[in-house]
Design an enzyme around this catalytic site. Sequence first.
Site, PDB file in Angstrom:
ATOM      1  N   ALA A 222       0.850  -1.194   0.000  1.00 25.75           N
ATOM      2  CA  ALA A 222       0.000   0.000   0.000  1.00 25.75           C
ATOM      3  C   ALA A 222       0.885   1.244   0.000  1.00 25.75           C
ATOM      4  O   ALA A 222       2.117   1.145  -0.079  1.00 25.75           O
ATOM      5  CB  ALA A 222      -0.895  -0.017   1.233  1.00 25.75           C
ATOM      6  N   LYS A 223       0.236   2.366   0.096  1.00 31.04           N
ATOM      7  CA  LYS A 223       0.948   3.657   0.020  1.00 31.04           C
ATOM      8  C   LYS A 223       2.111   3.762   0.990  1.00 31.04           C
ATOM      9  O   LYS A 223       3.146   4.311   0.674  1.00 31.04           O
ATOM     10  CB  LYS A 223      -0.032   4.806   0.312  1.00 31.04           C
ATOM     11  CG  LYS A 223      -0.878   5.216  -0.863  1.00 31.04           C
ATOM     12  CD  LYS A 223      -1.329   6.674  -0.704  1.00 31.04           C
ATOM     13  CE  LYS A 223      -2.284   7.071  -1.824  1.00 31.04           C
ATOM     14  NZ  LYS A 223      -3.691   6.879  -1.447  1.00 31.04           N
ATOM     15  N   ARG A 224       1.917   3.198   2.204  1.00 33.89           N
ATOM     16  CA  ARG A 224       2.975   3.345   3.220  1.00 33.89           C
ATOM     17  C   ARG A 224       4.292   2.694   2.786  1.00 33.89           C
ATOM     18  O   ARG A 224       5.327   2.947   3.370  1.00 33.89           O
ATOM     19  CB  ARG A 224       2.524   2.752   4.566  1.00 33.89           C
ATOM     20  CG  ARG A 224       2.245   1.261   4.489  1.00 33.89           C
ATOM     21  CD  ARG A 224       1.799   0.672   5.818  1.00 33.89           C
ATOM     22  NE  ARG A 224       1.136  -0.599   5.566  1.00 33.89           N
ATOM     23  CZ  ARG A 224      -0.156  -0.752   5.392  1.00 33.89           C
ATOM     24  NH1 ARG A 224      -0.962   0.283   5.497  1.00 33.89           N
ATOM     25  NH2 ARG A 224      -0.672  -1.932   5.128  1.00 33.89           N
TER      26      ARG A 224
ATOM     27  N   GLY B 165       5.707   3.178  -0.019  1.00 25.64           N
ATOM     28  CA  GLY B 165       6.308   3.986  -1.078  1.00 25.64           C
ATOM     29  C   GLY B 165       5.431   3.958  -2.320  1.00 25.64           C
ATOM     30  O   GLY B 165       4.396   3.302  -2.351  1.00 25.64           O
TER      31      GLY B 165
END
Length: 327
Positions: free
Chosen positions: A257-259, A261
């Site tokens: 996911a976004k976390r 990168g």
Amino acid sequence: MSGGNLLARDIGRLAPSPTGAQHVGNARTFLLAWLSARSRAGRLILRMEDIDSPRIKVGAAQQAVEDLRWLGLDWDAGPDIGGPQFSYVQTERLNLYQAALQQLKDRELIYPCTCTRSEVAAAASAPHAGQEGPRYPGTCAQNTAARADELAVGTYAWRLRTTDKVRTYHDGLVGEVRCNVFQELGDFVIAKADGTPAYQLAVVVDDHDMQISEVVRGDDLLPSAFRQLELYELFGWQPPRFIHVPLVVGEDGRRLAKRHGDTRLATLREAGIRSEQLIGLLAHSCNLRPSTAPVTARELLADFDWRRVSRERFVFTAAMHNWLAQP
Ligand code: GLU
Ligand code: ZN
């Protein structure tokens, strides 16, 4: 050769949700779905799963099509090229879901539930890792569809009366799996009071209507396969073969996911990365190639075999990301 049926449909599907950008994790699932169908000369359908209206991002559907093309994948029918269906976009197919819902109402197989608004809101999207809520305790199960009119629309959602029996099926990758939907998952939301379908209803109606014979997707949707089997049985429809593939996770073990990168395909594409580089990494992660050497999806067709595909989660590391992001 026994049980062969020359007329049997052989159709897979790619079903992105334009609730956000497609990333490396989605690419791995799309690649396997495509290889599975194309390696045996099966057909493929692209379907846009956009019923979760509040979460749909402008331009994400078009971007998903471009991402898939960049990966070197193709399909025989879809929103961009048309096909025998009148539409391949879920928001244009609402009348089909409403008809199915009406049938369930008439048969008292669903009931209006006035609890848990947040769960109802979430039901429009597939429940991914960490999104399986607690089992619904059946608080409203004494309600009937026939008397739903006495409730105000907006105050309830439709839940399916699930059956208290152990179901088993043979997953193409996971193997033999079993679940008692009533005991383990509970009655689940299948539509809002206004008839807007939940993911579980829309996906079954579409997979049936589009004659999908094989569903390849992330293994976080394995519980949903059992929910969907309930619906197939109630409608008297033949379910597809399910193949649930391991998720791509970050170094912390959580779904990519976004976390972790920026792993969006659009970002790689715009940075001038060749998709062969990503496909090489994914092919190696699937155990389809001995190294991460660049390769095209098409080049993987000749010796594709599910028996070789790794059942392990793929940990996408920061080092891999750095390696990949170099044009
Ligand atoms: N559209 C869903 C997703 O991207 C896929 C659901 C499915 O394959 O059944 O999460
Ligand atoms: Zn309830």
